[in-house]
Every structure is written in C-alpha cells, then in structure tokens.
Design an enzyme around this catalytic site. Structure first.
Site, PDB file in Angstrom:
ATOM      1  N   GLY A  12      34.647  45.049  40.609  1.00 22.51           N
ATOM      2  CA  GLY A  12      34.260  46.383  41.109  1.00 22.51           C
ATOM      3  C   GLY A  12      34.516  47.443  40.048  1.00 22.51           C
ATOM      4  N   ARG A  26      37.576  52.853  19.903  1.00 21.42           N
ATOM      5  CA  ARG A  26      38.093  53.698  18.820  1.00 21.42           C
ATOM      6  C   ARG A  26      39.299  53.032  18.144  1.00 21.42           C
ATOM      7  NH1 ARG A  26      36.601  59.274  20.305  1.00 21.42           N
ATOM      8  NH2 ARG A  26      34.327  59.152  20.435  1.00 21.42           N
ATOM      9  N   ARG A  73      29.432  40.552  38.771  1.00 24.05           N
ATOM     10  CA  ARG A  73      30.175  39.386  39.249  1.00 24.05           C
ATOM     11  C   ARG A  73      29.362  38.172  38.825  1.00 24.05           C
ATOM     12  NH1 ARG A  73      31.761  43.085  43.869  1.00 24.05           N
ATOM     13  NH2 ARG A  73      33.937  43.459  43.393  1.00 24.05           N
ATOM     14  N   ASP A 104      42.074  40.697  39.352  1.00 27.09           N
ATOM     15  CA  ASP A 104      42.618  39.334  39.254  1.00 27.09           C
ATOM     16  C   ASP A 104      41.563  38.284  38.937  1.00 27.09           C
ATOM     17  OD1 ASP A 104      45.189  40.123  39.694  1.00 27.09           O
ATOM     18  OD2 ASP A 104      45.256  39.533  41.803  1.00 27.09           O
ATOM     19  N   GLY A 105      40.388  38.389  39.583  1.00 25.07           N
ATOM     20  CA  GLY A 105      39.311  37.419  39.342  1.00 25.07           C
ATOM     21  C   GLY A 105      38.907  37.437  37.871  1.00 25.07           C
ATOM     22  N   THR A 126      40.880  48.663  38.843  1.00 23.60           N
ATOM     23  CA  THR A 126      40.419  48.566  40.235  1.00 23.60           C
ATOM     24  C   THR A 126      41.050  49.702  41.029  1.00 23.60           C
ATOM     25  OG1 THR A 126      40.657  47.329  42.314  1.00 23.60           O
ATOM     26  CG2 THR A 126      42.228  46.787  40.606  1.00 23.60           C
ATOM     27  N   ILE A 127      40.282  50.235  41.980  1.00 18.44           N
ATOM     28  CA  ILE A 127      40.846  51.331  42.785  1.00 18.44           C
ATOM     29  C   ILE A 127      41.930  50.831  43.736  1.00 18.44           C
ATOM     30  CG2 ILE A 127      38.739  52.733  42.687  1.00 18.44           C
ATOM     31  CD1 ILE A 127      38.280  51.877  45.689  1.00 18.44           C
ATOM     32  N   ASP A 128      41.974  49.507  43.977  1.00 16.35           N
ATOM     33  CA  ASP A 128      42.831  48.977  45.046  1.00 16.35           C
ATOM     34  C   ASP A 128      44.329  48.968  44.727  1.00 16.35           C
ATOM     35  OD1 ASP A 128      40.424  48.467  46.327  1.00 16.35           O
ATOM     36  OD2 ASP A 128      40.338  46.388  45.640  1.00 16.35           O
ATOM     37  N   ASP A 130      45.965  46.582  43.619  1.00 17.30           N
ATOM     38  CA  ASP A 130      46.481  45.339  44.210  1.00 17.30           C
ATOM     39  C   ASP A 130      46.838  44.298  43.147  1.00 17.30           C
ATOM     40  OD1 ASP A 130      43.893  44.894  43.364  1.00 17.30           O
ATOM     41  OD2 ASP A 130      43.238  43.865  45.175  1.00 17.30           O
ATOM     42  N   ARG A 172      40.627  46.734  49.922  1.00 17.82           N
ATOM     43  CA  ARG A 172      40.471  45.301  50.166  1.00 17.82           C
ATOM     44  C   ARG A 172      41.604  44.811  51.081  1.00 17.82           C
ATOM     45  NH1 ARG A 172      36.967  41.841  47.031  1.00 17.82           N
ATOM     46  NH2 ARG A 172      36.766  43.446  45.458  1.00 17.82           N
ATOM     47  N   ALA A 187      48.878  62.334  57.861  1.00 15.59           N
ATOM     48  CA  ALA A 187      48.349  61.528  58.972  1.00 15.59           C
ATOM     49  C   ALA A 187      49.434  61.281  60.017  1.00 15.59           C
ATOM     50  CB  ALA A 187      47.828  60.199  58.437  1.00 15.59           C
TER      51      ALA A 187
HETATM   52  P1  ADP Z   1      38.046  41.360  40.261  1.00 18.83           P
HETATM   53  O1  ADP Z   1      38.100  41.084  38.818  1.00 18.83           O
HETATM   54  O2  ADP Z   1      37.961  42.820  40.585  1.00 18.83           O
HETATM   55  O3  ADP Z   1      39.146  40.637  41.032  1.00 18.83           O
HETATM   56  P2  ADP Z   1      36.145  39.364  41.220  1.00 18.83           P
HETATM   57  O4  ADP Z   1      37.161  38.591  41.990  1.00 18.83           O
HETATM   58  O5  ADP Z   1      34.808  39.583  41.823  1.00 18.83           O
HETATM   59  O6  ADP Z   1      36.653  40.822  40.824  1.00 18.83           O
HETATM   60  O7  ADP Z   1      35.976  38.618  39.810  1.00 18.83           O
HETATM   61  C1  ADP Z   1      35.123  39.148  38.820  1.00 18.83           C
HETATM   62  C2  ADP Z   1      34.528  38.040  38.007  1.00 18.83           C
HETATM   63  O8  ADP Z   1      35.564  37.303  37.332  1.00 18.83           O
HETATM   64  C3  ADP Z   1      33.795  36.959  38.798  1.00 18.83           C
HETATM   65  O9  ADP Z   1      32.502  37.340  39.170  1.00 18.83           O
HETATM   66  C4  ADP Z   1      33.770  35.839  37.776  1.00 18.83           C
HETATM   67  O10 ADP Z   1      32.821  36.104  36.779  1.00 18.83           O
HETATM   68  C5  ADP Z   1      35.166  35.946  37.160  1.00 18.83           C
HETATM   69  N1  ADP Z   1      36.101  35.049  37.852  1.00 18.83           N
HETATM   70  C6  ADP Z   1      36.642  35.199  39.076  1.00 18.83           C
HETATM   71  N2  ADP Z   1      37.433  34.156  39.400  1.00 18.83           N
HETATM   72  C7  ADP Z   1      37.386  33.308  38.352  1.00 18.83           C
HETATM   73  C8  ADP Z   1      37.993  32.039  38.070  1.00 18.83           C
HETATM   74  N3  ADP Z   1      38.789  31.433  38.931  1.00 18.83           N
HETATM   75  N4  ADP Z   1      37.723  31.471  36.872  1.00 18.83           N
HETATM   76  C9  ADP Z   1      36.901  32.076  35.978  1.00 18.83           C
HETATM   77  N5  ADP Z   1      36.313  33.264  36.184  1.00 18.83           N
HETATM   78  C10 ADP Z   1      36.535  33.881  37.343  1.00 18.83           C
HETATM   79  O1  F6P Z   2      37.866  46.205  44.773  1.00 18.34           O
HETATM   80  C1  F6P Z   2      37.277  47.460  44.909  1.00 18.34           C
HETATM   81  C2  F6P Z   2      36.560  47.562  46.237  1.00 18.34           C
HETATM   82  O2  F6P Z   2      35.956  48.843  46.305  1.00 18.34           O
HETATM   83  C3  F6P Z   2      37.423  47.317  47.465  1.00 18.34           C
HETATM   84  O3  F6P Z   2      38.224  48.419  47.813  1.00 18.34           O
HETATM   85  C4  F6P Z   2      36.396  46.967  48.506  1.00 18.34           C
HETATM   86  O4  F6P Z   2      36.926  46.147  49.512  1.00 18.34           O
HETATM   87  C5  F6P Z   2      35.379  46.215  47.693  1.00 18.34           C
HETATM   88  O5  F6P Z   2      35.551  46.587  46.319  1.00 18.34           O
HETATM   89  C6  F6P Z   2      33.971  46.506  48.096  1.00 18.34           C
HETATM   90  O6  F6P Z   2      33.147  45.722  47.310  1.00 18.34           O
HETATM   91  P1  F6P Z   2      31.560  45.865  47.323  1.00 18.34           P
HETATM   92  O7  F6P Z   2      31.239  47.109  46.604  1.00 18.34           O
HETATM   93  O8  F6P Z   2      31.095  44.661  46.608  1.00 18.34           O
HETATM   94  O9  F6P Z   2      31.185  45.934  48.752  1.00 18.34           O
END
Ligand code: ADP
Ligand code: F6P
Length: 320
Positions: A12, A26, A73, A104-105, A126-128, A130, A172, A187
């Site tokens: 994201g 840079r 992705r 993390d992904g 990431t904005i989350d 997390d 998320r 709130a």
């Molecule tokens: P984020 O990086 O924000 O957690 P995603 O979980 O969608 O977002 O992961 C982003 C991209 O990272 C995925 O579309 C893929 O290209 C790569 N990725 C995610 N998980 C794996 C993994 N287990 N091994 C290799 N690449 C990964």
């Molecule tokens: O990880 C950033 C985020 O905006 C989360 O807060 C939210 O759950 C998710 O991405 C939404 O993803 P998408 O734009 O793919 O619906």
C-alpha cells in the site's frame, strides 16, 4: 559499469514514500552510485519497468503524497523461480543493492532477494504502523493527522444535531491509528482489534454521559474490529441516540506528508544507503526511541509489537 542502487515502493502507498525515494536517490548519487527507480514494486523488476533517476528527477517530490515510483502487489514473487529472475535482472542492471520501501510482505521479498545474492535493505512504509521493529512507519503520522482533520469536521455536525458519529479508520489488523486518533479527537470510546470491547458497556457509558448534558459523541472504530455500520445500528438501538457511521477509507492514505513523515523518511532513506554502501544486507531500518537503527529482516519479522495499554487506559479514563 558504474555500480548502481535500486529503489522501489511496494504494498500500500503511504505519504512520505516520495521523501524516502528522494533521500535514497540523493544519498546514493552523493556516494558515487547510479540510481535505478523501479516502478510498481517487484513487478517493475520482472517487467523491465524502471528508469535511471538523477538528482533532478527527485526534485519537487518531498511534499507529495503517493509514490512517484507507483506501487504494486506481485503475488508471484513468493516463487523461487520468480525471485531468481529478479536477481538476474538486478545483475544485468549492475544493481549492487536494493532499497525496498513497504511493509512486512515486501520485506519477505527483500529477505528472499538478499538470500539469493542481491543485498536488500527494507524501509517501513505503511500508514498502519503495524511493523514490530519500529516505533513509527512512514505515512502513519500523516494518516492520523488526516483522520483527525476529518473527524473534527464530523464533530461539528454531530454536535449541531446532538448525534453520535462512529468513524471507521484504517489500520488493517492493528489499532494504532484508532488509538491515537481517538485520543486526539476526544472520542467517548475507542475500539481496537487488540482489545475486546463491550457494546453494552459503551452504550451505558454514553447514556450516563448524556445525562450529564453531553449531547454528542464520537466513537473511533478500527477497521480490524469488524463492521462499523452494524456497530452503529446496534448502538442506536441500545442508547436511543441517533448514531451515524462514516468510513474514512482511502482518504487516509493520501495527501502531503507531515513534517514528521518527511523527516523520518529522509533519515531512513539516507541510513539505508549508508548500510548498502558498507556492504550490509538483509536488514530493515527502524526507529526506536527517536533513533534510527537497523535489525535483521528475519529477526524483525519474528517480533511482536506491544500494544500501548497505558495510552488506551488514559483515553478511556478521561473520556466522559
Ligand atoms: P506490505 O508490504 O505492505 O505488507 P503486501 O503484503 O501486499 O504489502 O506485500 C507486498 C508485496 O511483497 C507482494 O505483492 C509480493 O510482491 C511481496 N511479498 C509478499 N509476501 C512475500 C513472500 N512471502 N515472499 C516474497 N515476496 C513477498
Ligand atoms: O496497509 C494500508 C491499508 O490502507 C490498510 O490500512 C487497509 O486495510 C488496506 O491497506 C487497504 O488496502 P486496499 O487499498 O488494497 O483496499
């Protein structure tokens, strides 16, 4: 061929990613590297979607939301053979190090590339907020400030009509945005996935507070808690106070990054290049107690983030 550093944004988008791309570019140029900007995350590497970035190419982007490199992705990137193809592409381009801005992904992809011989450094974007190894992620501060602005506007109308406004915020599976935003907007209740909530107890609190002449309410509801519309409908039934639901949605991911996000992104981007320049690989740049540091990717991915119960309890205790 002059050695090169690649940079990509993945997962994201988050405000401040551009500031990170600028800092990486840079810093790398100042240390004698060519810089390859790879578009749409790992997809760009596989599809030859990249271009060399000069210092001028990253002018005028520090204040812009989104990511000029686009993001993406790439599901197939989990496959060994796809990762090997990416390694070949990096070799052909003379990429001796890759900076991956994402979550993390994206870091799992970076760990895989590092293991296959392309030194990678991850930057949390990431904005989350997390990501366990860091107190702050790029984009988090901007997203929270955007949510606060929006909720302040909702408050004006909730107040004028003596209503309750349930506002669903992103995050998320994490409640960091909800917790901080909830406290910042005053709130009456904050629902986060990390802690169970009791809708009956929330309704009782509202009725009690209502009796003390408070006529309008804001409830901040993290998306990870479920369906905010159902929650709002049930609350109307339980309290007799008209309760409306607003899902803030993607607006939270856009807009100009705050000063904090620009500074963190610049610091992390610079630090990532310093690591690559020293021959370090397979690390994530994080921020702990306001200081930038680095940690191994697998170690970072195994960490868990402790929820801020103190802040949560403070918010609860002073919201009546
Ligand atoms: P984020 O990086 O924000 O957690 P995603 O979980 O969608 O977002 O992961 C982003 C991209 O990272 C995925 O579309 C893929 O290209 C790569 N990725 C995610 N998980 C794996 C993994 N287990 N091994 C290799 N690449 C990964
Ligand atoms: O990880 C950033 C985020 O905006 C989360 O807060 C939210 O759950 C998710 O991405 C939404 O993803 P998408 O734009 O793919 O619906």
């Amino acid at each position: 061929m002059q050695k090169a550093i690649g940079v990509l944004t993945s997962g994201g988008d988050a405000p401040g990613m551009n500031a990170a791309v600028r800092a990486v570019t840079r810093a790398a140029i100042s240390k004698g590297y060519r810089v390859i900007g790879i578009r749409r995350g790992y997809k760009g590497l596989l599809r030859d979607d990249f271009s060399e970035l000069s210092a001028r190419d990253v002018s005028g982007i520090i204040q812009r939301g989104g990511t000029v490199l686009y993001t993406g992705r790439c599901e197939e990137f989990v496959k060994d053979e796809v990762q090997l193809k990416a390694v070949e592409k990096c070799r052909a381009l003379g990429i001796e190090g890759l900076v991956v801005v994402g979550g993390d992904g994206s870091f799992r992809g970076a760990a895989a590339l590092s293991a296959k011989g392309v030194p990678c450094i991850g930057i949390p974007g990431t904005i989350d907020n997390d990501i366990a190894c860091t107190d702050y992620t790029i984009g988090y501060d901007t997203a929270m400030n955007t949510a606060v602005d929006m909720i302040d506007k909702l408050r004006d109308t909730a107040e004028s009509h003596s209503k309750c406004s349930v506002v669903e915020v992103m995050g998320r599976n994490a409640g960091w945005i909800a917790l901080n935003v909830g406290l910042a907007v005053g709130a009456v209740s904050i629902c986060v996935p990390e802690r169970e909530y009791d809708i009956n107890a929330i309704a009782e609190k509202m009725k009690k507070v209502h009796a003390s002449r408070k006529q309008h309410f804001i409830i901040v509801f993290a998306e990870g808690c479920g369906d905010s519309r159902e929650f709002a409908e049930k609350l109307t039934e339980l309290t007799g106070i008209e309760t409306r639901d607003t899902v803030l949605g993607h607006v939270q991911r856009g807009g100009a990054p705050t000063l904090r996000d620009r500074v963190i992104a610049s610091e992390m981007g610079y630090y990532a290049v310093e690591l690559l320049d020293k021959g370090v690989s397979d690390r994530i740049v994080g921020m702990k107690h306001e200081r930038v540091y680095d940690v191994g990717i697998s170690e970072a991915l195994a960490m868990t983030k402790e929820f801020d119960d103190r802040l949560y309890n403070i918010a609860n205790e002073i919201s009546f």
